[in-house]
Scaffold this motif. Structure first.
Motif, PDB file in Angstrom:
ATOM      1  N   TRP A  10      26.553  48.037  28.523  1.00 52.74           N
ATOM      2  CA  TRP A  10      26.636  46.755  27.845  1.00 52.74           C
ATOM      3  C   TRP A  10      27.265  45.724  28.776  1.00 52.74           C
ATOM      4  O   TRP A  10      27.817  46.070  29.830  1.00 52.74           O
ATOM      5  N   SER A  14      32.886  42.523  27.030  1.00 56.46           N
ATOM      6  CA  SER A  14      33.870  43.275  26.266  1.00 56.46           C
ATOM      7  C   SER A  14      35.111  43.564  27.099  1.00 56.46           C
ATOM      8  O   SER A  14      36.248  43.446  26.617  1.00 56.46           O
ATOM      9  N   TYR A  80      36.822  38.751  19.841  1.00 61.60           N
ATOM     10  CA  TYR A  80      35.381  38.947  19.964  1.00 61.60           C
ATOM     11  C   TYR A  80      34.656  37.866  19.162  1.00 61.60           C
ATOM     12  O   TYR A  80      34.253  38.066  18.023  1.00 61.60           O
ATOM     13  N   TYR A  85      28.733  38.423  22.277  1.00 61.19           N
ATOM     14  CA  TYR A  85      27.687  39.406  22.010  1.00 61.19           C
ATOM     15  C   TYR A  85      26.314  38.970  22.506  1.00 61.19           C
ATOM     16  O   TYR A  85      25.328  39.680  22.305  1.00 61.19           O
ATOM     17  N   TRP A  88      22.605  39.272  20.471  1.00 58.99           N
ATOM     18  CA  TRP A  88      22.914  39.836  19.153  1.00 58.99           C
ATOM     19  C   TRP A  88      23.653  38.804  18.308  1.00 58.99           C
ATOM     20  O   TRP A  88      23.351  38.600  17.138  1.00 58.99           O
ATOM     21  N   GLY A  89      24.606  38.126  18.923  1.00 59.22           N
ATOM     22  CA  GLY A  89      25.329  37.087  18.205  1.00 59.22           C
ATOM     23  C   GLY A  89      24.430  35.943  17.802  1.00 59.22           C
ATOM     24  O   GLY A  89      24.553  35.404  16.695  1.00 59.22           O
ATOM     25  N   GLY A 105      22.057  42.611  12.131  1.00 66.03           N
ATOM     26  CA  GLY A 105      23.023  43.077  13.118  1.00 66.03           C
ATOM     27  C   GLY A 105      23.097  44.588  13.195  1.00 66.03           C
ATOM     28  O   GLY A 105      23.179  45.164  14.286  1.00 66.03           O
ATOM     29  N   GLN A 109      22.470  47.761  16.426  1.00 75.25           N
ATOM     30  CA  GLN A 109      23.843  48.129  16.756  1.00 75.25           C
ATOM     31  C   GLN A 109      24.035  48.426  18.237  1.00 75.25           C
ATOM     32  O   GLN A 109      25.136  48.264  18.770  1.00 75.25           O
ATOM     33  N   THR A 112      25.790  45.871  20.293  1.00 78.04           N
ATOM     34  CA  THR A 112      27.199  45.585  20.073  1.00 78.04           C
ATOM     35  C   THR A 112      28.036  46.406  21.039  1.00 78.04           C
ATOM     36  O   THR A 112      27.519  47.188  21.833  1.00 78.04           O
ATOM     37  N   SER A 114      30.475  48.419  19.816  1.00 72.12           N
ATOM     38  CA  SER A 114      31.105  49.450  19.000  1.00 72.12           C
ATOM     39  C   SER A 114      30.549  50.832  19.341  1.00 72.12           C
ATOM     40  O   SER A 114      29.354  50.987  19.579  1.00 72.12           O
ATOM     41  N   ASP A 148      37.487  46.983  15.846  1.00 74.29           N
ATOM     42  CA  ASP A 148      36.168  46.661  15.309  1.00 74.29           C
ATOM     43  C   ASP A 148      36.238  46.040  13.923  1.00 74.29           C
ATOM     44  O   ASP A 148      35.405  45.201  13.572  1.00 74.29           O
TER      45      ASP A 148
END
Length: 340
Positions: A10, A14, A80, A85, A88-89, A105, A109, A112, A114, A148
């Motif tokens: 990713w 992050s 966050y 993101y 995705w955001g 969303g 996943q 993200t 997570s 999260d």
């Protein structure tokens, strides 16, 4: 269903969030990055990516520091923002309601940060986002839940443009010695030692329209964005990031300076990065406009003047000229042929 953690990569966004949280505590993240095999300069490179396992190694090392155990995730999660993101955001921001945003969303996943599978359930008159920490490394479980769940509230607040309207929050882990940081972070009734980690919303709350919702344009932006991202995914992750920034406000196509500022770059750096990816800023905006124009003319029944206005053209004649250049056809003739 999330892909196995050892197969996921990713954006460095992050780790950038974690770096900022550590800086607030006067802690330097660089030694932990180096120990995990991550070049510190990567965090400042637009489009940079890391293996999820490498980021988890950094988090695990940080959590071994004195004072960074219980409650530290509460400091990281609210950082966050939706922009972290990427696409995705953007997809969530374009949704008409919070319920549709959550549904979309969760479908993606893997975009993200997570590592916990998240599900959306309705029971007993409530809607709930449930976070399954069973597969998370034991040393990271509490941090991941704290991070999260507070991130979920931050995202909800960004989408609603106000504080998150949640009814309650539950945690599988036992109550902390001092619950006040949790009370400040969530601002709603808390339940520790519960069967699940979850954020609860009262019935009907998630069906309220989002402030930036536009039932027609939002759907078109999402579809056009998805189509474009599918084609761009094989080109360059940086183009994906720029695309999300351009499409972040339906009906508004920002200039390069505005996008550069949004991405924390100079205009020169943005231009150079796009050139390295084989496209100029004006060409990228033009093909995004082309996608949206064709979709609107094909699917909405909007007139040419209305489409031109929604694509940010001050004059319909300018839009018509651009559309002829893109397709070899006039927008009116294009629309008529699609509806014959």
């Amino acid at each position: 269903m999330l892909n196995p953690i050892n197969r996921r990569r990713w954006p460095v966004n992050s780790l950038g969030v974690l770096r900022d949280a550590l800086r607030a505590r006067a802690i330097d993240i660089e030694p932990f990055l180096i120990a995990a095999g991550i070049e510190p300069a990567l965090l400042d490179q637009p489009g940079g990516e890391v293996a999820a396992t490498a980021e988890l190694a950094v988090i695990a090392a940080c959590l071994r520091l004195p004072g960074l155990g219980e409650g530290f995730g509460l400091e990281v999660g609210p950082r966050y923002r939706l922009a972290a993101y990427g696409v995705w955001g953007f997809a969530l921001l374009a949704s008409p309601t919070m319920r549709s945003a959550l549904t979309l969303g969760l479908e993606y996943q893997d975009l993200t940060f997570s590592i916990m599978p998240i599900s959306f359930v309705s029971a007993g008159g409530d809607d709930a986002l449930v976070f399954d920490d069973a597969a998370a490394p034991p040393a990271l479980q509490r941090f991941m839940v704290e991070r999260d769940l507070t991130a979920a509230l931050r995202i909800s607040a960004d989408l609603w443009d106000q504080s998150a309207d949640c009814r309650a929050v539950s945690f599988r882990f036992p109550a902390p010695a001092d619950p006040r940081p949790y009370e400040r972070a969530f601002g709603c009734p808390l339940h520790f030692g519960a069967p699940v980690n979850a954020v609860y919303y009262a019935a009907g709350v998630l069906d309220r329209p989002l402030p930036q919702a536009n039932p027609v344009l939002a759907a078109l932006h999402v579809e056009a964005c998805h189509q474009r991202l599918r084609s761009l995914r094989g080109e360059d992750a940086f183009i994906e990031t720029v695309t999300a920034a351009i499409l972040a406000r339906p009906g508004h196509f920002p200039g390069m300076e505005e996008v550069a500022a949004q991405l924390g770059l100079s205009s020169r750096s943005l231009r150079r990065r796009l050139e390295d990816s084989g496209i100029g800023y004006r060409d990228l905006v033009a093909r995004l406009r082309q996608d949206l124009a064709c979709a609107m003319l094909r699917e909405t029944g909007l007139g040419v003047e209305a489409v031109a206005e929604r694509l940010g053209y001050a004059e319909t004649a300018s839009f018509t000229h651009a559309f002829r250049r893109w397709t070899g056809d006039s927008p009116g003739r294009f629309a008529r042929k699609r509806h014959q």
